[in-house]
Design an enzyme around this catalytic site. Structure first.
Site, short mmCIF file in Angstrom:
data_model
loop_
_atom_site.label_atom_id
_atom_site.label_comp_id
_atom_site.label_asym_id
_atom_site.label_seq_id
_atom_site.Cartn_x
_atom_site.Cartn_y
_atom_site.Cartn_z
CB CYS A 54 -0.94 0.09 1.20
SG CYS A 54 -2.11 -1.26 1.28
NE ARG A 58 4.72 1.77 -0.04
CZ ARG A 58 5.77 1.65 0.76
NH1 ARG A 58 6.96 1.96 0.31
NH2 ARG A 58 5.62 1.25 1.99
CD1 TRP A 110 -0.18 -6.44 -3.07
CD2 TRP A 110 -0.39 -6.97 -0.91
NE1 TRP A 110 0.11 -7.77 -2.93
CE2 TRP A 110 0.00 -8.12 -1.63
CE3 TRP A 110 -0.58 -7.08 0.48
CZ2 TRP A 110 0.19 -9.37 -1.01
CZ3 TRP A 110 -0.38 -8.31 1.08
CH2 TRP A 110 0.00 -9.44 0.35
CG ASN A 165 1.45 0.96 4.28
OD1 ASN A 165 1.19 -0.24 4.18
ND2 ASN A 165 2.68 1.44 4.15
N GLY A 166 -0.70 -0.75 6.46
CA GLY A 166 -0.36 -1.55 7.63
C GLY A 166 -1.49 -2.51 7.95
CD GLU A 202 16.32 -14.01 -7.98
OE1 GLU A 202 15.74 -14.52 -7.02
OE2 GLU A 202 15.98 -12.91 -8.46
CE LYS A 247 13.03 -11.63 -10.05
NZ LYS A 247 13.76 -11.54 -8.86
CD GLU A 275 9.14 -11.92 -8.89
OE1 GLU A 275 8.49 -11.36 -8.02
OE2 GLU A 275 10.39 -11.91 -8.92
CG HIS A 280 17.17 -38.35 -5.55
ND1 HIS A 280 17.54 -39.66 -5.34
CD2 HIS A 280 18.32 -37.68 -5.83
CE1 HIS A 280 18.86 -39.78 -5.48
NE2 HIS A 280 19.34 -38.58 -5.78
CE LYS A 328 11.27 -3.36 -5.91
NZ LYS A 328 11.86 -4.44 -6.68
#
Ligand code: F6R
Length: 603
Positions: free
Chosen positions: A2, A27, A73, A99-100, A480, A484, A487, A503, A598
């Protein structure tokens, strides 16, 4: 998670708020809203979806000399207009953005809002109505009612509040979620970060946990909740307004991938003398050198950077290194050694999962260092020491340049600690020169990006899944690369230790499954090639990325040769580009993948 922006001025603040929201969109982008007020008129506009949907709803006549904006968000309640901020209380006495996460909002609702009709499902709507409840039932003014609610809240918040009947005052408060004040002549702002305000001012004041601020066009009054006045001087944010523009790039992610050579240069200049000696403070290096184990704590891409740097740190410093996922570490802490040293890796410096570990580490008085891209961020402030990544603002949600900057800075740190301990045999003669080489090689890879684009067109146009395999550092890079790809392209991608595939996971290989083999490790190259043969004989389409000295004719992308400790920096670049083109070709918004944000400020 947010984004908040607010402004009080002598002229219409609408444009400035919308620009701030665009800058904060990284955000969160589930929904957005804006509230404007002046003596005559008030407007509240909200939209589900990105800021551009909100912008389309704004009419040229909307006007306000005070205003707040929010990009969301979702944490409580689905992304919808009803749940979008700003929230206006039932009888319109106050308007709030947040925000929170308010942990006790259900209790507050049950205690104070028995009669109130709520429209959505958010914790914020509860809070704005509890403020109104205190105004109506206790006769408090807006400021006093707001402060009273803050003393009853459990959780994290950055709030900005407007009293629609008094456009000459603006209120904000913060606890655990970031909030800055922007200072100007005849105007003031608040914002979740500097990017939200930098188009207006770079004179900023940091609001700290438990503080409350009242803004007018020409005054700033910071106080604690119990009324103690705080004097704090502004600082000048070192952000170049141009560095946050996309320029001619279609997406920030491509710009940020291509900026990596430049970031290598900045890190060299800041942390290494031309002779290769470290410029990091001796006291910090001595503290690390005196420890008997390094605990790297991080999340997501930053966690992967820790994994990629672990081998170099151990080999050079002779100190064992453990790399931990923050959300697990904090609540299931392993037995610590006698002299642990903690390194928090975080691009944003605000990640709640990492912060909860740092809070516990601080309670035990254990030494810590935060490596972050954001000066003054929570993790930077709360650790004993902080080092900056110098990557410049990273705006695409998928982290790229911060990842390579983290590995580089850990490598510089490893070199400095090893020198401090007199362990110089394994070290490069001049790390600064070695990083110059990386800078050149990264530039070369960027120039060859069309080869990667072609690989995407050949192997990934319609696939639903993909595997990345490697051994040693290649395994860390494979993790990584898979993150990438998944996402931003929504292809189900997994990174595996090449030897581990047989395995169990090999059962997932079907005709046409893409398996990308990463081969830069001399000792295990033939083993990984063997593992690729195993999947190919079961129908997989294999793609090899290798270095020049190990290359074979059918390999698709050849990396330049470089010492082992630099290989992860070079090898990730084509794989970042692979993810970029896979997302681009599928027509997605590369910079704003679904469901993500983000800066992850909730646990
Ligand atoms: C992925 C990504 C995330 C972050 C993670 C931690 O591209 O960016 O996985 O790495 O959310 O964030 P920071 O590094 O800000 O603590």
């Amino acid at each position: 998670m947010c984004g908040i922006v607010g402004m009080i001025a002598n002229e219409n603040v609408c444009e400035v708020l919308l620009k701030g929201l665009e800058r904060l969109e990284y955000r969160g982008y589930d929904s957005a809203g804006i509230y404007l007020a002046n003596q005559e008129e008030r407007s509240l506009v909200k939209a589900q979806g990105p800021i551009k949907t909100l912008t389309q709803k704004i009419t040229p006549t909307m006007n306000g000399t005070v205003g707040i904006g929010h990009t969301r968000w979702a944490t409580h309640g689905i992304p919808s207009e009803a749940n979008a901020h700003p929230h206006r209380s039932e009888h319109g006495k106050v308007v709030l953005v947040h925000n929170g996460v308010i942990e006790n909002y259900q209790e507050l609702k049950a205690t104070y809002l028995k009669e109130t009709k709520l429209i959505g499902e958010t914790d914020t709507e509860v809070i704005v109505n509890v403020i109104e409840h205190f105004i109506e039932t206790e006769g408090l003014d807006v400021k006093a009612a707001f402060k009273k609610v803050l003393t009853e809240i459990k959780g994290s918040y950055a709030f900005a509040l407007i009293d629609p009947t008094d456009p000459t005052h603006f209120y904000a408060a913060k606890h655990k979620s970031p909030l800055l004040i922007g200072c100007g002549t005849n105007f003031h702002l608040v914002g979740s970060d500097a990017l939200a305000m930098i188009h207006q001012t770079n004179e900023l004041i940091e609001l700290q946990d438990g503080e409350f601020v009242t803004l007018t066009t020409d005054s700033i009054q910071i106080e604690t909740l119990d009324g103690k006045t705080i004097q704090r001087a502004p600082f000048r944010a070192q952000i170049d307004n141009d560095s946050i523009d996309k320029g001619t790039y279609p997406f920030y992610m491509l710009k940020e991938i291509e900026e990596q050579p430049l970031v290598m240069r900045r890190l060299q200049q800041k942390y290494l003398a031309p002779s290769g000696e470290s410029l990091i403070s001796d006291t910090l290096i001595q503290k690390i050198a005196a420890s008997d184990r390094l605990y790297i704590v991080a999340c997501g891409t930053s966690y992967h950077a820790g994994l990629a740097a672990k081998t170099t740190l151990e080999r050079w410093t002779n100190i064992p290194v453990e790399v931990h996922v923050a959300s697990e570490f904090g609540y299931h802490m392993p037995l610590l050694t006698a002299k642990p040293f903690f390194i928090f890796l975080s691009q944003s410096g605000e990640t709640a999962d990492s912060r909860q570990v740092l809070v516990k580490i601080n309670q035990q008085n254990l030494p810590s260092l935060t490596i972050t891209n954001v000066p003054g961020s929570t993790l930077a402030r709360e650790a004993n020491d902080a080092l900056l990544l110098e990557a410049g603002p990273e705006i695409a949600v998928a982290s790229t340049k911060a990842y390579t900057a983290q590995i580089t800075l850990l490598t510089i740190l490893a070199d400095a600690v090893a020198r401090q301990k007199g362990l110089v045999e394994q070290l490069p003669k001049n790390l600064s020169q070695a990083l110059s080489l990386v800078e050149e090689q990264m530039t070369q890879i960027v120039e060859e990006k069309e080869i990667i684009h072609q690989i995407v067109n050949d192997f990934l146009p319609t696939t639903r899944n993909a595997f990345f395999i490697g051994r040693g550092i290649d395994y860390a890079v494979a993790l990584e690369a898979a993150l990438k790809l998944k996402e931003i392209s929504y292809i189900q991608a997994e990174g595996f230790a090449a030897g581990e595939l047989k395995h169990g996971t090999i059962a997932l290989i079907e005709t046409g499954t893409p398996v990308i083999g990463l081969i830069t490790d001399d000792a295990t190259a033939s083993h990984t090639r063997g593992n690729l043969e195993e999947v190919r004989s079961r129908g997989a389409k294999t793609i090899v990325l290798t270095k020049k000295s190990l290359a074979q004719t059918t390999d698709r992308f050849i990396l330049p040769d470089a010492p082992d400790y630099l290989m992860s920096l070079i090898a990730i670049l084509p794989l970042q580009l692979l993810a970029y083109y896979a997302s681009f070709e599928r027509g997605y918004d590369v910079d704003k993948p679904r469901n993500l944000a983000k800066s992850v400020t909730v646990e």
